[in-house]
Structure formats: C-alpha cells, structure tokens
Scaffold this motif. Structure first.
Motif, PDB file in Angstrom:
ATOM      1  N   HIS A  95       1.490   8.881  -3.662  1.00 45.83           N
ATOM      2  CA  HIS A  95       1.134  10.571  -2.920  1.00 45.83           C
ATOM      3  C   HIS A  95       2.335  11.010  -4.088  1.00 45.83           C
ATOM      4  N   LYS A  96       1.840  12.238  -4.769  1.00 41.57           N
ATOM      5  CA  LYS A  96       2.509  13.002  -5.702  1.00 41.57           C
ATOM      6  C   LYS A  96       3.701  13.664  -4.985  1.00 41.57           C
ATOM      7  N   GLY A  97       4.813  13.460  -5.490  1.00 42.15           N
ATOM      8  CA  GLY A  97       6.141  14.108  -4.821  1.00 42.15           C
ATOM      9  C   GLY A  97       7.375  13.769  -5.616  1.00 42.15           C
ATOM     10  N   THR A  98       8.553  14.319  -5.238  1.00 40.62           N
ATOM     11  CA  THR A  98       9.525  14.074  -6.187  1.00 40.62           C
ATOM     12  C   THR A  98      10.395  13.073  -5.759  1.00 40.62           C
ATOM     13  N   LYS A  99      10.442  12.630  -4.613  1.00 44.29           N
ATOM     14  CA  LYS A  99      11.098  11.590  -3.741  1.00 44.29           C
ATOM     15  C   LYS A  99      10.584  10.385  -4.058  1.00 44.29           C
ATOM     16  N   THR A 135       0.821  -1.188   0.003  1.00 45.12           N
ATOM     17  CA  THR A 135      -0.051   0.281   0.041  1.00 45.12           C
ATOM     18  C   THR A 135       0.778   1.283  -0.216  1.00 45.12           C
ATOM     19  N   ARG A 136       1.985   1.085   0.541  1.00 41.19           N
ATOM     20  CA  ARG A 136       2.763   2.531   0.662  1.00 41.19           C
ATOM     21  C   ARG A 136       4.208   2.028   0.955  1.00 41.19           C
ATOM     22  N   PHE A 137       5.225   2.977   0.363  1.00 40.46           N
ATOM     23  CA  PHE A 137       6.709   2.872   0.737  1.00 40.46           C
ATOM     24  C   PHE A 137       6.807   3.031   2.369  1.00 40.46           C
ATOM     25  N   ALA A 138       7.375   2.277   2.911  1.00 36.53           N
ATOM     26  CA  ALA A 138       8.129   2.474   4.294  1.00 36.53           C
ATOM     27  C   ALA A 138       9.562   1.861   4.284  1.00 36.53           C
ATOM     28  N   TYR A 139      10.570   2.732   4.441  1.00 39.46           N
ATOM     29  CA  TYR A 139      11.866   2.185   4.396  1.00 39.46           C
ATOM     30  C   TYR A 139      12.153   1.278   5.555  1.00 39.46           C
ATOM     31  N   TYR A 149       8.563   3.181  -7.433  1.00 41.11           N
ATOM     32  CA  TYR A 149       7.569   2.330  -7.146  1.00 41.11           C
ATOM     33  C   TYR A 149       6.351   2.606  -6.144  1.00 41.11           C
ATOM     34  N   SER A 150       6.823   3.951  -5.687  1.00 44.98           N
ATOM     35  CA  SER A 150       5.730   4.506  -4.701  1.00 44.98           C
ATOM     36  C   SER A 150       5.297   5.646  -5.157  1.00 44.98           C
TER      37      SER A 150
END
Length: 402
Positions: free
Chosen positions: A326-330, A212-216, A322-323
């Motif tokens: 949410h719109k963003g640059t990272k 569902t989302r990126f989490a390092y 791959y994440s």
C-alpha cells in the motif's frame, strides 16, 4: 608354524586392530565433544574495534543547539516531569543530556546516567542487530526458513527476514494466551518456549497469510530470540552480552533475568506515580526486557551504523522498507521503523511502551545525530523527541520549540 600358534597370532592381530580402532573412535568422539563444547565461541561473530573518527563540533555550534534543546525539554516535560534519561548527540559527542526523577519512588533512588531503564520495544532494534551479526558471520541466512531452527514452529513459509520486518502473519502471543484457559493459564508466567509450544500444539492460526502485509507483532521477536539461542548455544541473555553489550562497552545494559532481577530493577509507574506490578508476560524476551541507559544506547548506535560493524550491503537492507503493498510514507525495515517522504528524506526510529516504561530511539543517519529518551513513568512526551530532528535536518515535523 603349527595351527595353534597361527591362531594365537591371528587373535593378537585382531585384538590389536580392535584396540586401535577403539582408540581412533574415542579420538573422533573426543574431537566431536571438543568441537561441540567450543561451538558457542565459533558461532559468535568477531567484533572489530570501533573507532569514531567523526569531526569534532565547535563550542559555538554546541551552545546554539543546547539552547534550543533546553527550550524544547522544558516545554515537553514541564516542572521536571520526565522521570527518566534524555540524550542528544552528534558525531558521537553528547550535545545535551538530562536525568531526573526516581528509579524507585519508594526508596527515592534517583535516576542517573548509569541507571538501567526498561527500553521496551527498542529492545527489538538490539535483537535484530544480534541476528544480523549472526547473518554477517554466515550462521544464519536472512531468507532461511524458521523451521530450520525451530522444529516445532508450525508455519512453514515464514523466514527470518519476515520475522525481522513483521511480515510473518502470526498472531500476538498476548492475545492468544489471554482469553482461553485451555491455551494458557495466566497464573503461570509465560516463556518464549511456551509460546512456541502453544503455537505448535494448540492450532493457533495465522492472523493473515504469510508475507502478504505488515502487521507489527511481538511474537516475531520472541521467536528471533529463540533462534539466537539455537544458533549460539547460549541463553538469549548470554548471547546478547557476548555479541552486543560487552564488545561495545555497554556496562549498564542487560537482559532481565526475571527470577533473579525482578525485585532489583527499576519498576514502572503510571502517570500518577502508582507502581505497575509485573504480570504473566514479563518473562518474554527478544521483543522487550532489555534494560539500558541513553549513554549505552549511544555507544550501540555509533557502532551499529559504522561501516565496520555490519557489511555495507547488509546494513543497507536494514534501512530498506519491506511493506510496499500500500502506498504510504510509513514502513518497517529489519528492526527499525521509518518514514519515507516523497522528497527523498528518510526518518528512522523505534519507539517502545511496556507497562509504564516508554522509550524512543532516533538515529538521524544523514546528520550523524542520535536522540534517545527513556522513562519509567508513563508519558507520551517521550515520543515527541522526534520534533528535535528539525534542528539538524530538513524534516517535515513541526518546529521543536513551537
């Protein structure tokens, strides 16, 4: 022919068939044993020799860049305060490098170009690359379930790709082994297998739903190391040497053998030069625990980004974000961080921090530039080397010598 003779002949015939059958079975067993014994050789991907055919830089171009990089270096690490190794190269040619300080403050061992330093989370780039070489060799599929390799693994929806790009949803092993003695006694050194067993037996829940989302999360790469071991039938240390280090001539690079090497490697220090001791997490590998040098990492970078190292389609997936929920640059690819600006310019990098070790690896793909900084005395200045990218391309960072 009487009945007794017929019976004897029949016994002899049956005995001959039985002996022949046993011999055939033994041959098959021996074949299986030989096949299994040869398995590590069979599963290790073949390495094509890397020949760098990039054009040579002119002396005037090198001198111009050296002057600006030297100015940055002196402002970023004033009074020779880096305590590590630093290198900038273009087209595989080293434009600037510097080594200063002590690998060990107690015996005053100097840091040189051959001094291995813990590269912390930059280790993830190398672990990911070993996995990708096995993908290239058709031994692993990126979208294969982790449970295909690790039967104890308790999260059925997690794939290899999700481990690589930190979308598994798992919790960090540092958190679930830190607070509850019923989960882990911190007097004991934790291993990768311990992490897997704990997750499989102690009801360690996910941090968020898988995919569902990126989490390092370092746990992802600890599991990737176990997958490498399962597929190659080698220890992670041996597999990394056979797949990456030896073929690329990385002679000063190795995975820490905790029990043998912990007293022989360069220790890490706080910013005030106080040595930082080892702790119960220092045996985990995959997410960290590779020691290397800037020159060896340059060899790795040149080969990894060459067209002959990974299939072009696979290499393109490495540098895909791959994440995107949410719109963003990272963003994060397969073992690499990235910043994707709206003007189409992309910046790829990976930083590391473990105890007092800090590291930064930056491949400027468009300009064929490699920037590497490693230190064993804690300093955030290691991460500032990204500012040097503006000397080579249109990157929206502040000018390096400001």
């Amino acid at each position: 022919m009487n009945f007794r003779k017929k019976t004897n002949i029949l016994h002899i015939l049956l005995l001959t068939i039985a002996v022949s059958s046993c011999k055939n079975e033994n041959k098959e067993v021996r074949k299986a044993e030989i096949k299994d014994a040869d398995l590590p050789k069979n599963v290790l991907p073949k390495m094509k020799p890397f020949v760098d055919e990039s054009p040579k830089l002119t002396a005037s171009y090198i001198a111009e860049k050296q002057k600006k990089i030297d100015s940055f270096y002196n402002k970023n690490w004033p009074n020779n305060s880096m305590n590590g190794g630093f290198l900038v190269a273009q087209n595989g040619q080293i434009i600037y490098e510097k080594y200063e300080g002590y690998a060990n403050f107690r015996d005053k061992t100097l840091i040189t170009s051959t001094t291995p330093i813990h590269i912390a989370s930059v280790s993830k780039v190398l672990t990911a690359t070993a996995v990708l070489k096995l993908v290239n060799a058709k031994r692993i599929d990126l979208d294969q379930k982790v449970t295909d390799f690790l039967k104890e693994f308790p999260y059925p929806d997690v794939t290899v790709r999700m481990l690589l790009c930190h979308r598994s949803g798992m919790r960090s092993y540092a958190y679930f082994t830190d607070r509850d003695k019923n989960v882990w006694d911190r007097h004991n050194t934790l291993t990768n297998q311990d992490i897997l067993t704990i997750m499989g037996t102690k009801n360690i829940g996910l941090e968020q739903k898988t995919g569902t989302r990126f989490a390092y999360c370092n746990t992802n790469y600890a599991m990737l190391a176990l997958i490498i071991e399962k597929v190659t039938k080698l220890s992670y240390k041996e597999a990394m040497a056979e797949i990456i280090f030896k073929p690329l001539g990385m002679k000063n690079t190795f995975v820490l053998d905790f029990d043998k090497d912990k007293k022989n490697v360069a220790p890490s220090y706080k910013g005030n030069k106080v040595e930082i001791g080892i702790d119960y997490l220092d045996k985990i590998y995959g997410d960290k625990n590779i020691y290397s040098t800037p020159r060896d990492l340059l060899k790795f970078d040149r080969a990894r980004n060459s067209p002959s190292f990974l299939e072009p389609e696979l290499l393109a997936q490495v540098y895909t974000g791959y994440s995107n929920e949410h719109k963003g640059t990272k963003n994060y690819g397969l073992g690499i961080r990235m910043i994707n600006w709206e003007n189409g310019k992309n910046f790829y990098f990976h930083n590391g921090w473990w105890h007092g070790f800090t590291s930064s690896y930056i491949p400027l793909k468009d300009e064929n530039v490699t920037i590497i900084a490693l230190s064993n005395k804690f300093t955030r200045s290691t991460y500032a080397v990204r500012k040097l990218s503006v000397l080579f391309g249109d990157y929206p960072f502040k000018v390096a010598d400001e």
